[in-house]
Design an enzyme around this catalytic site. Sequence first.
Site: not given
Lengths: 426, 454
Positions: A135, A137, A351
């Site tokens: 159910f 594709c 950072c």
Amino acid sequence: MADLSNDFVGIKSPNPFWLASAPPTDKQYNVERALRAGWGGVVWKTLGEDPPIVNTASRYGAIQYNGTRVAGFNNIELITDRPLDVNLQEIKQVKRDWPDRAIIVSLMVPCEEDHWKAILARVEETGADGIELNFGCPHGMSERGMGSAVGQVPDYVEMVTRWCKQNTRMPVIVKLTPNITNILMPARAAKRGGADAVSLINTIQSVVSVDLDRMAPEPVVDGRGTHGGYCGPAVRPIALRMVGEIARDPECAGLAISGIGGIATWRDAAEFISLGAGNVQVCTAAMTHGFKIVEDMASGLANWMDEKGHATTGTFHRAAVPNFVNWEELNLNYKTIAKIDQDLCIQCGKCYIACEDTSHQSIAALRDDQNKRRYEVIDEECVGCNLCMHVCPVDDCITMVEVDTGRDYANWTTHPNNPMRKEAAE
Amino acid sequence: MTSGPDITTGRVSAAELASSFDDIHPPLDRRTALIEASRCYFCYDAPCVEACPTDIDIPSFIRSIATGNVKGAAETILDANIMGGMCARVCPVEELCEEACVRNTQEDKPVTIGALQRYATDDLFDHGLQPFKRAPDTGKRVAVVGAGPAGLACAHALARSGHAVVVYEARPRAGGLNEYGIAAYKVPNDFAQRELDFILGVGGIELKLGMALGRDVSLSELRQNYDAVFLGLGQNHARALGVEQEAMSGVLNAVDFIAELRQATDKAALPIGRSIVVIGGGNTAIDIATQTKLLGAEDVTIVYRRGPDHMSATWKEQQWTQSNGVRIKYWAQPRRLIGWPADAKGTALKEIEFEYTQLDEDGRLTGTGDTFALLADQVFKAVGQAFVPTAIEGDRSSELLEMVYGRIAVNEDRQTSLPDVFAGGDCVAGLDLTVQAVQDGKLAARAIDRKLRA
């Protein structure tokens, strides 16, 4: 040594690694190579009614990231393009030759009970261990009223699941499409229809890239492209979340889950299993590297289980589910701040610039007395977001350290800033 | 029985020479460049940029390579350093940008910045692109003396700004050390001239070759006829060993031989000894030793009076020459040249005697008194060069030109004591590197431009 054997809704396999319904499981030759390589089972590529569909050239698109190929993968291939008889014969032969492996058959036929009834009988005759209802594709078949066209309508999911349960003794696994707002709707529908399990995710509708010379989406088929289904490592977080949502949904209690979506390593598998998957299915990683990768998946998982004292996958199955909660249940009085290990720091400044430009200006860029760069967290400013930790290229250089706020657990539901707050009980 | 030096031509076949003098570091292909580019962390306030004398924005150009914007990468490089292509080949990156790379701290393996820089600039050259456009003509004229890296960098920047530039070069070809000094295998395929063409391609630069300052034109004349003058005179004098009989045949200046080698149409025609001794510790010593080895010398020994860490040639250069079969002997200095019995042509070198050296308690270099001798058909002197200001002597202007430690004194704008005269490259103090010369030329051009527009 940890026992990797797996029992998924009564289907037994020597390990929890199945190959997903896809090109690697399209025919006997490939499947036998996979089983020889050590895969616990396969979900045979989706069978449909004759005459078979036809496929295009090319069929795949891929995302490269920093030189790594196939970080994300996209396909516009449809279900099997071989006659039904040929597939059924081969399935029967493989199951006979490999009785200890799980052989599941993926199915997709038009949304009428007779069609399902007819094909179920023929599949049952092969001796296959179970069926998976495709159910999911998202391209090509959905335009014909099948695949995700069914998966996106919970009532249809429930209806077709019920037909299958009524017309076969085989366990029924419902494969869900992620191309939907709330994954719980089709999952609950499958459960109402009597499904033994759901498997997810199928691929995500995608345009993987645009060919800027030909001005068409890739893969380009004679000058034009179409949307495909996205999979591979890039989709794993999406899959993991949907698996977790179903696992913690009270209405889905008891519904088994086969985890799919970018799984490539034993660690990925351990994460899916801890968040609710009973086993896992793999496709892109095998298509990228060949079937041999299952060796490390098995040995890696077993070694990790030994290290953690898990005798079977059952002992950590769902172990992370209770800790997967809604945001409002998180402790707002919990605080961490970043800590930079100056001995490990390589002075790249990533950072600093991440925090300075895009966050909370909580890292100072300093120079020591030898004019060497030095980056230090300004503790009072740090909100503990951990962006710096993620951009730092050195493992364990930046860690998040817990700070004792002296305050007890309290979440948003009772927070004074929440206009909808519940009054704390006296 | 041997009775004289064994010096001959054609020790190596043409085919062997073609391969041994080919590119020492083959260029990166696209895939390798992408993978290498992805290793760059795109550091903030990157240490590699700080280490580059020309301030190339290295993380940005590497990111451009990674995104497939190779032309943009080349533009970033060339905007900061017009000789980015040459510097990618000759810079001692292991002591500059690549030494500063934060990856060294992490894994001892820097991003190969030099190779990536070459990848980007080669791509631009291969496509024949000219990214720079001249600004409208300012009507100002500037004289540049010396078509080496400093002079050409200055000329290019001035021409870009719209000034008319005339470059005076004493030699028959432009390029300076790029054309006459760098080892051939570092710049195969006539790269120095290709780069020169690219630089001149911006327009507004006139080359006057064979015109020597002090001989064909004087500084005073230039100051009179131009709005500003830039001196990129380089170094013009090879230092002597300071031993007796240096005029003996077989005792040669390394820089002269290297220049000859670069200009030779047939390298095999150069006379090469069987045994060669090179004296010195810089890149010139490395280059002459390696190249004579490649030309077929059997034994090549570099003798340096201090240790490996004192050498101005980097550890990588030392490894490179050693891997080519050159031996390096440290801690010895030349004492005596010993010749074959003299004949009608004079005395030819037979061997050279060295004395071992050491540092005394005060850290000064002293001889130990012990000696050894090496047989040598040729000795190449590579003990450094100096700037001898003959070109500017005897001119009215030169009296006002201040010198410091034997070089032309300049301020941070590369302005000399004469306000309209600027100088850069090896004739001023600083690192004797191509990249530094380019920076000098660039800074001088900026200051000249500001001055001319004021």
